[in-house]
Structure formats: C-alpha cells, structure tokens
Design a protein around this motif. Structure first.
Motif, PDB file in Angstrom:
ATOM      1  N   SER A  15       0.754  -1.756   0.113  1.00  0.00           N
ATOM      2  CA  SER A  15       0.080  -0.059  -0.108  1.00  0.00           C
ATOM      3  C   SER A  15       1.194   0.802  -0.229  1.00  0.00           C
ATOM      4  CB  SER A  15      -0.838  -0.423   1.618  1.00  0.00           C
ATOM      5  OG  SER A  15      -0.304   0.087   2.487  1.00  0.00           O
ATOM      6  N   TYR A  19       1.037   3.956  -3.156  1.00  0.00           N
ATOM      7  CA  TYR A  19       1.155   5.665  -2.490  1.00  0.00           C
ATOM      8  C   TYR A  19       1.691   6.310  -2.888  1.00  0.00           C
ATOM      9  CZ  TYR A  19       0.607   9.049   0.449  1.00  0.00           C
ATOM     10  OH  TYR A  19       0.986  10.884   0.764  1.00  0.00           O
ATOM     11  N   ALA A  56      -4.154   3.375  -0.880  1.00  0.00           N
ATOM     12  CA  ALA A  56      -2.970   4.133  -0.712  1.00  0.00           C
ATOM     13  C   ALA A  56      -4.369   5.687  -1.548  1.00  0.00           C
ATOM     14  CB  ALA A  56      -2.772   3.923  -2.011  1.00  0.00           C
TER      15      ALA A  56
END
Length: 222
Positions: A15, A19, A56
């Motif tokens: 994640s 992101y 994200a």
C-alpha cells in the motif's frame, strides 16, 4: 541525470509503494486535475492488488490530492491557483524550520552532512537546459524530500512533504510558461550547502527566500 544518494526510506508495504507511485502521478499531473482515477489500470500498472491501491487512495484523499464521490468514483483534485497563498503561508513557516533542523543534524552527523553535501554538488552540476520537465520536477522533489528527511523528525517531514506536493502541482501547471530554472536550481544548491555546513541560520534564511521566490515566480506567469 546525475546519480546521487537520496535521504529517504523506501516503501515498506504494498500500500505504501502504491501510495508513492500514485502520488507522483498526481503531483506531476500524469493524472490530470479533475480526471478520474482508474483503479483497474493502476492495479495492472503497479503490479499490486486492489486493496493496496484503495488504501493508497484513502491516504491521498487526506493529502488533498484525490477526492471520492459515492457511486461516481475517485478523481484527482482540481489545481486552484487561489490555494497558492494558503500553501505558501504554511510552507514559509515549515520549510525554514526543516532547513534549520536539517542543518543542526548535519552539524553533529558527518555522515548525514556528507550525504547532503553530495546532493548539493550533484544539484550544482545539473545541465538544466538538457533536463526534461519530469526530470526537473523529480529533482526538485528529491532536494526537498531529502531536506525534510534529514531533520530526523517524521512529523515535520510528513507535513512539509504534503504541502510541498501541493505546491509542486501548481508548479507543474505553469511550468511551460516559466523561465530561469538555472536560478531555481542554484538556489537549491546553495540551500543544501548551508545545511551540509551546519549553518542553521543561513539555511533557514535561504529556504524562506526560496519559498517566497517560488510564489512570486508563479504569480508572474499567471
């Protein structure tokens, strides 16, 4: 482009990797303002599952880079020039503080000082006219993020990064109209040299001038 050590920790989860990747697309306007964010395409491009991408996007919503609407989906936020003054109000306080703290760290840490000095010299050696728009902006982000990370204060670093990201989107929007990039890069080099030398007052002053100069440069081409 010259290779140099960047004072930044790599992503530690899927994640987080998603992101940072999506964040850069939004900052550099690869996902244009107000455009829909295609989750399926991001999953395929980034090689991660849908859950990391959605996590994200939730984080990016907090950063004011995306906005989600029920039954409509997620969109990149608009880039509003009226926000520049608000962002500068915050940056002109945070960035000099970050520069000061980074210089204080370098004064007591030869290793960190060497890393920042290396980045300063690599910045000074850039062939600015030969850089693409993306290379120029990525280097700008590298300089600022390295300075924030050098403070050793994750809260200061996170907050400064978030507002620099918003300022960079505005920069990208008007980049084609702007000139004097050599001066912009020279300011970065001087700022980094002050930090590496442990000159807290000089670094803070240079950073304050840099932030205010950025706003003036943008307003000059609007």
């Amino acid at each position: 482009m010259t290779a140099v050590t960047v004072v930044q920790q790599p992503p530690t989860s899927l994640s987080e990797r998603a992101y940072h990747a999506i964040q850069d697309k939004l900052i550099l306007l690869e996902i244009p303002p107000m455009a829909p964010v295609d989750e399926v395409a991001l999953v395929e491009e980034l090689g991660v599952g849908r859950t990391p991408v959605r996590e994200a996007l939730k984080h990016l919503a907090v950063d004011r880079l995306v906005v989600s609407y029920p039954r409509r989906g997620t969109f990149a936020t608009a880039v509003d020039i009226t926000d520049l003054a608000y962002i500068t109000d915050i940056r002109v306080q945070l960035e000099p503080l970050a520069a000061r703290r980074a210089a204080e760290v370098c004064e007591s840490s030869p290793v960190r000082a060497e890393e920042i000095a290396e980045l300063a010299e690599a910045t000074a050696a850039l062939d600015v006219p030969a850089l693409s728009r993306e290379e120029l902006m990525r280097w700008d982000m590298r300089v600022h993020r390295s300075m924030y990370a050098a403070t050793g204060n994750p809260y200061l670093s996170d907050t400064a990064t978030r507002h620099h990201n918003l300022a960079t989107r505005i920069f990208c929007l008007f980049l084609d109209r702007m000139t004097d990039f050599a001066d912009h890069v020279e300011e970065h080099a001087g700022l980094l040299r002050s930090i590496a030398a442990g000159d807290a007052d000089g670094a803070a002053d240079a950073c304050r001038r840099h932030v205010l100069g950025f706003e003036q440069a943008v307003r000059a081409v609007i």
